[in-house]
Design an enzyme around this catalytic site. Sequence first.
Site, mmCIF file in Angstrom:
data_model
loop_
_atom_site.group_PDB
_atom_site.id
_atom_site.type_symbol
_atom_site.label_atom_id
_atom_site.label_comp_id
_atom_site.label_asym_id
_atom_site.label_seq_id
_atom_site.Cartn_x
_atom_site.Cartn_y
_atom_site.Cartn_z
ATOM 1 N N ILE A 262 0.872 -1.180 0.000
ATOM 2 C CA ILE A 262 0.000 0.000 0.000
ATOM 3 C C ILE A 262 0.903 1.220 0.000
ATOM 4 C CG2 ILE A 262 -2.006 -1.102 1.045
ATOM 5 C CD1 ILE A 262 -1.185 -0.051 3.743
ATOM 6 N N ASP A 263 0.409 2.298 -0.569
ATOM 7 C CA ASP A 263 1.230 3.502 -0.725
ATOM 8 C C ASP A 263 1.720 4.037 0.611
ATOM 9 O OD1 ASP A 263 0.773 3.390 -3.462
ATOM 10 O OD2 ASP A 263 -0.998 4.676 -3.344
ATOM 11 N N ARG A 264 2.797 4.757 0.564
ATOM 12 C CA ARG A 264 3.403 5.328 1.769
ATOM 13 C C ARG A 264 2.386 6.094 2.613
ATOM 14 N NH1 ARG A 264 8.669 8.297 2.222
ATOM 15 N NH2 ARG A 264 8.765 8.146 -0.040
ATOM 16 N N THR B 173 -0.855 5.807 2.679
ATOM 17 C CA THR B 173 -2.048 5.036 2.994
ATOM 18 C C THR B 173 -1.796 4.233 4.263
ATOM 19 O OG1 THR B 173 -2.591 4.816 0.651
ATOM 20 C CG2 THR B 173 -3.644 3.267 2.150
ATOM 21 N N ARG C 54 -6.737 5.838 -6.141
ATOM 22 C CA ARG C 54 -6.420 7.264 -6.258
ATOM 23 C C ARG C 54 -6.680 7.777 -7.672
ATOM 24 N NH1 ARG C 54 -0.391 7.351 -4.082
ATOM 25 N NH2 ARG C 54 -0.612 9.593 -4.479
#
Length: 286
Positions: free
Chosen positions: A128-130, A132, A227
């Site tokens: 998962i993105d930084r 998130t 996103r």
Amino acid sequence: MSEKLQVKEPAKLLVFLAERLPGWARSKIKQRLQGGCVSVNGTVITQHDYALNVGDVVEVGAAAKTTNSTPSQLEILYSDRDIIAINKPAGLLSVGTTKETQQHALAILRNQLSRRSQAVKLWPVNRIDRDTSGVLLFATSREMREAVMAKWDKAEKTYLAIVEGCPSPAEGTIDQPLRADDEEYRMHVGAHPDAKPAITHFTTERTNGSRTLLRVQIDTGRQHQIRAHLSWLGYPIVGDQRYGTAGVRMGLHSLSLKIINPKNGKELSFGTPAPADFFVLMNQRR
């Protein structure tokens, strides 16, 4: 402490702040704007060229407190001999990259579980993105990771997202292919020879008219999928600088993940509620 300033003649916000805060470096003012620390008549504004009118009240708040230290321990949601699920805080990388020297969840968890006599090896199942927060999954062997990923199309991936605006209709499905742009490090939405299928389902949980909390499920797991899809639909995620507008944090949380245990075919479910600073975003306005 905050600064309250009254507008006496029309001006652009950044120019106004630079004139009224002569002791501040321009970079500092921009940081406060991007960090959601500036409000006009009680509404948070991040646009540098926002038009001010006579009588407007501009308030510049203190910068959000940040900690330079990386957590030494991570919350473990589930653990057995094969699978470990953690609650990743926002702002922490899932894994390291050749370009990143910062600490990341994989290294922290590995260090957390290792003993002097035995180092633990871990393989990331998902990422998962930084910015998130939420459920992040690791396997204790390469074989287990590959076995879980082989059934990834049956995994249920549920997120919470806070977006700008109020989607109409209140629920729906975004079935638009995504194409990675390595130069801009973003995903482009729409048909293209290099694009890959991506499907995102969303349902409105609640709204205050200016911001909306969505429950999101993804059939696929493309990079930046939620996103990019929500921004394409016209409702960018709050605090998403790449696809919308920068803010104090990004309004995206990995709420739950259900997978099939490849050893026995049974369902495994992991989940964690969104943190308090996530829901604070609902009360802010651009």
